[in-house]
Design a protein around this motif. Structure first.
Motif, PDB file in Angstrom:
ATOM      1  N   SER A 131       0.780  -1.505   0.272  1.00 55.43           N
ATOM      2  CA  SER A 131      -0.126   0.031   0.192  1.00 55.43           C
ATOM      3  C   SER A 131       0.919   1.559   0.270  1.00 55.43           C
ATOM      4  O   SER A 131       1.446   1.045   1.023  1.00 55.43           O
ATOM      5  CB  SER A 131      -0.488   0.229   1.295  1.00 55.43           C
ATOM      6  N   PRO A 132       0.285   2.512  -0.657  1.00 58.01           N
ATOM      7  CA  PRO A 132       1.361   3.506  -0.768  1.00 58.01           C
ATOM      8  C   PRO A 132       0.697   4.590   0.588  1.00 58.01           C
ATOM      9  O   PRO A 132      -0.251   3.694   1.674  1.00 58.01           O
ATOM     10  CB  PRO A 132       0.571   4.347  -2.165  1.00 58.01           C
ATOM     11  N   ALA A 133       2.338   5.178   0.987  1.00 59.00           N
ATOM     12  CA  ALA A 133       1.862   6.060   1.888  1.00 59.00           C
ATOM     13  C   ALA A 133       0.475   6.953   2.415  1.00 59.00           C
ATOM     14  O   ALA A 133       0.200   7.091   3.226  1.00 59.00           O
ATOM     15  CB  ALA A 133       3.333   7.307   2.295  1.00 59.00           C
ATOM     16  N   VAL A 134       0.006   6.792   0.963  1.00 61.88           N
ATOM     17  CA  VAL A 134      -1.494   7.910   1.582  1.00 61.88           C
ATOM     18  C   VAL A 134      -2.300   6.842   2.046  1.00 61.88           C
ATOM     19  O   VAL A 134      -3.171   8.082   2.526  1.00 61.88           O
ATOM     20  CB  VAL A 134      -1.919   8.572  -0.178  1.00 61.88           C
ATOM     21  N   LEU A 135      -2.302   5.830   2.276  1.00 63.58           N
ATOM     22  CA  LEU A 135      -3.097   5.068   2.577  1.00 63.58           C
ATOM     23  C   LEU A 135      -3.276   5.525   4.276  1.00 63.58           C
ATOM     24  O   LEU A 135      -2.509   5.293   4.878  1.00 63.58           O
ATOM     25  CB  LEU A 135      -2.750   3.542   2.100  1.00 63.58           C
ATOM     26  N   ALA A 136      -4.853   5.752   4.602  1.00 63.22           N
ATOM     27  CA  ALA A 136      -4.165   6.418   6.503  1.00 63.22           C
ATOM     28  C   ALA A 136      -4.069   4.697   6.963  1.00 63.22           C
ATOM     29  O   ALA A 136      -4.528   3.719   6.556  1.00 63.22           O
ATOM     30  CB  ALA A 136      -5.990   6.621   6.747  1.00 63.22           C
ATOM     31  N   PRO A 137      -3.585   4.651   8.302  1.00 64.56           N
ATOM     32  CA  PRO A 137      -2.805   3.674   9.505  1.00 64.56           C
ATOM     33  C   PRO A 137      -4.058   2.679   9.231  1.00 64.56           C
ATOM     34  O   PRO A 137      -4.285   1.512   9.164  1.00 64.56           O
ATOM     35  CB  PRO A 137      -2.701   4.236   9.797  1.00 64.56           C
ATOM     36  N   GLU A 138      -5.470   3.305   9.486  1.00 61.26           N
ATOM     37  CA  GLU A 138      -6.394   2.566   9.753  1.00 61.26           C
ATOM     38  C   GLU A 138      -6.711   1.303   8.543  1.00 61.26           C
ATOM     39  O   GLU A 138      -6.278   0.139   9.151  1.00 61.26           O
ATOM     40  CB  GLU A 138      -7.770   2.947  10.453  1.00 61.26           C
ATOM     41  N   LEU A 139      -6.738   1.850   7.000  1.00 63.17           N
ATOM     42  CA  LEU A 139      -6.804   0.893   6.423  1.00 63.17           C
ATOM     43  C   LEU A 139      -5.916  -0.190   5.768  1.00 63.17           C
ATOM     44  O   LEU A 139      -5.583  -1.291   5.949  1.00 63.17           O
ATOM     45  CB  LEU A 139      -6.817   1.886   5.122  1.00 63.17           C
ATOM     46  N   ALA A 140      -4.357   0.429   6.285  1.00 64.10           N
ATOM     47  CA  ALA A 140      -3.466  -0.376   6.655  1.00 64.10           C
ATOM     48  C   ALA A 140      -3.394  -1.777   7.639  1.00 64.10           C
ATOM     49  O   ALA A 140      -2.930  -2.970   6.863  1.00 64.10           O
ATOM     50  CB  ALA A 140      -1.543   0.443   6.445  1.00 64.10           C
ATOM     51  N   LEU A 173      -6.429  -4.458  17.937  1.00 63.29           N
ATOM     52  CA  LEU A 173      -7.280  -3.812  19.432  1.00 63.29           C
ATOM     53  C   LEU A 173      -7.251  -3.439  20.060  1.00 63.29           C
ATOM     54  O   LEU A 173      -8.056  -1.986  20.098  1.00 63.29           O
ATOM     55  CB  LEU A 173      -6.926  -5.261  20.595  1.00 63.29           C
ATOM     56  N   ALA A 174      -6.339  -2.221  19.928  1.00 60.05           N
ATOM     57  CA  ALA A 174      -6.218  -0.735  21.056  1.00 60.05           C
ATOM     58  C   ALA A 174      -6.808   0.452  19.849  1.00 60.05           C
ATOM     59  O   ALA A 174      -7.542   1.357  20.371  1.00 60.05           O
ATOM     60  CB  ALA A 174      -4.306  -0.062  20.696  1.00 60.05           C
ATOM     61  N   ARG A 175      -6.846   0.065  18.325  1.00 57.10           N
ATOM     62  CA  ARG A 175      -7.386   1.060  17.141  1.00 57.10           C
ATOM     63  C   ARG A 175      -9.231   1.107  17.066  1.00 57.10           C
ATOM     64  O   ARG A 175      -9.714   1.601  16.960  1.00 57.10           O
ATOM     65  CB  ARG A 175      -7.193   0.518  15.842  1.00 57.10           C
ATOM     66  N   TRP A 176      -9.627  -0.896  17.373  1.00 60.15           N
ATOM     67  CA  TRP A 176     -11.469  -0.806  17.397  1.00 60.15           C
ATOM     68  C   TRP A 176     -12.028  -2.010  18.265  1.00 60.15           C
ATOM     69  O   TRP A 176     -12.997  -1.060  18.395  1.00 60.15           O
ATOM     70  CB  TRP A 176     -11.167  -1.980  16.120  1.00 60.15           C
ATOM     71  N   GLY A 177     -11.198  -1.771  19.464  1.00 63.12           N
ATOM     72  CA  GLY A 177     -11.880  -2.307  20.537  1.00 63.12           C
ATOM     73  C   GLY A 177     -12.260  -3.614  20.231  1.00 63.12           C
ATOM     74  O   GLY A 177     -12.504  -4.141  18.653  1.00 63.12           O
ATOM     75  N   GLU A 178     -12.626  -4.530  21.524  1.00 63.49           N
ATOM     76  CA  GLU A 178     -12.815  -5.551  21.261  1.00 63.49           C
ATOM     77  C   GLU A 178     -14.056  -5.933  19.951  1.00 63.49           C
ATOM     78  O   GLU A 178     -14.236  -7.582  19.074  1.00 63.49           O
ATOM     79  CB  GLU A 178     -13.499  -6.626  22.415  1.00 63.49           C
ATOM     80  N   ALA A 179     -15.398  -5.356  20.551  1.00 64.17           N
ATOM     81  CA  ALA A 179     -16.500  -6.007  19.636  1.00 64.17           C
ATOM     82  C   ALA A 179     -16.478  -5.931  18.082  1.00 64.17           C
ATOM     83  O   ALA A 179     -16.854  -6.064  17.173  1.00 64.17           O
ATOM     84  CB  ALA A 179     -17.932  -4.608  19.774  1.00 64.17           C
ATOM     85  N   ALA A 180     -15.778  -3.893  17.695  1.00 64.19           N
ATOM     86  CA  ALA A 180     -15.484  -3.956  16.393  1.00 64.19           C
ATOM     87  C   ALA A 180     -14.803  -4.908  16.289  1.00 64.19           C
ATOM     88  O   ALA A 180     -14.211  -5.175  14.595  1.00 64.19           O
ATOM     89  CB  ALA A 180     -15.227  -2.529  15.930  1.00 64.19           C
ATOM     90  N   LEU A 181     -13.723  -5.192  16.434  1.00 64.16           N
ATOM     91  CA  LEU A 181     -12.347  -5.659  16.398  1.00 64.16           C
ATOM     92  C   LEU A 181     -13.484  -7.331  15.209  1.00 64.16           C
ATOM     93  O   LEU A 181     -12.611  -7.871  14.774  1.00 64.16           O
ATOM     94  CB  LEU A 181     -11.024  -5.936  16.635  1.00 64.16           C
ATOM     95  N   VAL A 182     -14.248  -7.815  16.278  1.00 70.40           N
ATOM     96  CA  VAL A 182     -14.809  -9.297  15.698  1.00 70.40           C
ATOM     97  C   VAL A 182     -15.830  -8.928  14.836  1.00 70.40           C
ATOM     98  O   VAL A 182     -15.646 -10.196  13.993  1.00 70.40           O
ATOM     99  CB  VAL A 182     -15.794  -9.714  17.184  1.00 70.40           C
ATOM    100  N   GLU A 183     -16.385  -8.207  14.835  1.00 71.79           N
ATOM    101  CA  GLU A 183     -16.637  -8.159  13.368  1.00 71.79           C
ATOM    102  C   GLU A 183     -15.670  -7.639  12.686  1.00 71.79           C
ATOM    103  O   GLU A 183     -16.813  -8.311  11.317  1.00 71.79           O
ATOM    104  CB  GLU A 183     -17.117  -6.793  13.295  1.00 71.79           C
ATOM    105  N   LEU A 184     -14.834  -7.069  12.528  1.00 68.80           N
ATOM    106  CA  LEU A 184     -13.636  -7.090  11.067  1.00 68.80           C
ATOM    107  C   LEU A 184     -12.624  -8.278  11.043  1.00 68.80           C
ATOM    108  O   LEU A 184     -13.421  -9.134   9.432  1.00 68.80           O
ATOM    109  CB  LEU A 184     -12.662  -6.162  11.325  1.00 68.80           C
ATOM    110  N   LEU A 185     -13.050  -8.651  11.633  1.00 73.97           N
ATOM    111  CA  LEU A 185     -12.749 -11.040  11.182  1.00 73.97           C
ATOM    112  C   LEU A 185     -13.526 -11.170  11.236  1.00 73.97           C
ATOM    113  O   LEU A 185     -13.435 -11.885  10.091  1.00 73.97           O
ATOM    114  CB  LEU A 185     -11.993 -11.798  13.435  1.00 73.97           C
TER     115      LEU A 185
END
Length: 205
Positions: free
Chosen positions: A134-143, A167-179
């Protein structure tokens, strides 16, 4: 080409412009919907047509053979796409990461425009399509979302450092959703790859 011909020519799908091949693109569908629907299949089809999807397409074409499974899968997908808490850019970008990793023509052509509309940089999508970092322009969250999804798909697990960052970025609930998002779209991509499900019908220009 005159103006009338140009107006009736559908746009070229993103997969046709990709530098990497989508193996099922253009193949005849080999596991489509049943030729005749029984009552349960018709009810499942009607629910899709009358719901947010407004049609029977993509993975629901082969899933229509098993209505109970279609309904369960559809509910998971609707929850992730329409009731989820993830930012739209994270969600659509992650779907694109899965689709490109699994070379699925339907999800790539469906979600690449949605990722662009959600604000994912074109340069990042082009790099993903080409298999480049990914290029440097990509937001850290997306990377981070790309790193997590690619680790999960390649190794079936996530290393401690990536897990801690997620976990630090999204927390447990949103991380479960992402996985779960990664797993759901991997499942439907695998199904469509085997079924040779065609890409989404292009809208007329």
């Amino acid at each position: 080409m005159n103006a009338d011909t140009a107006a009736s020519t559908p746009p070229t799908p993103p997969s046709a412009r990709s530098p990497r091949h989508f193996p099922e693109a253009g193949l005849s569908e080999r596991l489509g919907p049943p030729a005749r629907l029984d009552a349960a299949q018709q009810a499942a089809a009607d629910a899709l047509i009358n719901g947010p999807r407004r049609g029977v397409y993509g993975p629901f074409r082969p899933l229509l053979h098993t209505p109970a499974l279609l309904q369960a899968a559809a509910k998971v997908g609707e929850t992730l796409r329409y009731e989820g808490t993830l930012d739209a850019a994270v969600r659509e970008w992650t779907i694109c990461v899965v689709a490109r990793a699994l070379s699925n023509v339907f999800e790539w052509d469906m979600h690449l425009p949605l990722a662009r509309a959600a604000g994912v940089p074109v340069e990042a999508l082009e790099a993903l399509d080409a298999g480049n970092p990914s290029p440097a322009v990509l937001a850290p969250e997306l990377a981070l979302a790309r790193a997590l999804a690619e680790q999960l798909l390649a190794h079936h697990r996530v290393d401690d450092a990536t897990y801690a960052q997620a976990l630090a970025r999204w927390g447990e609930a949103a991380l479960v959703e992402l996985l779960t998002l990664v797993g759901y779209f991997a499942m439907v991509c695998w199904l469509m790859n085997v079924a040779h499900t065609p890409g989404p019908a292009p809208a007329s220009a």
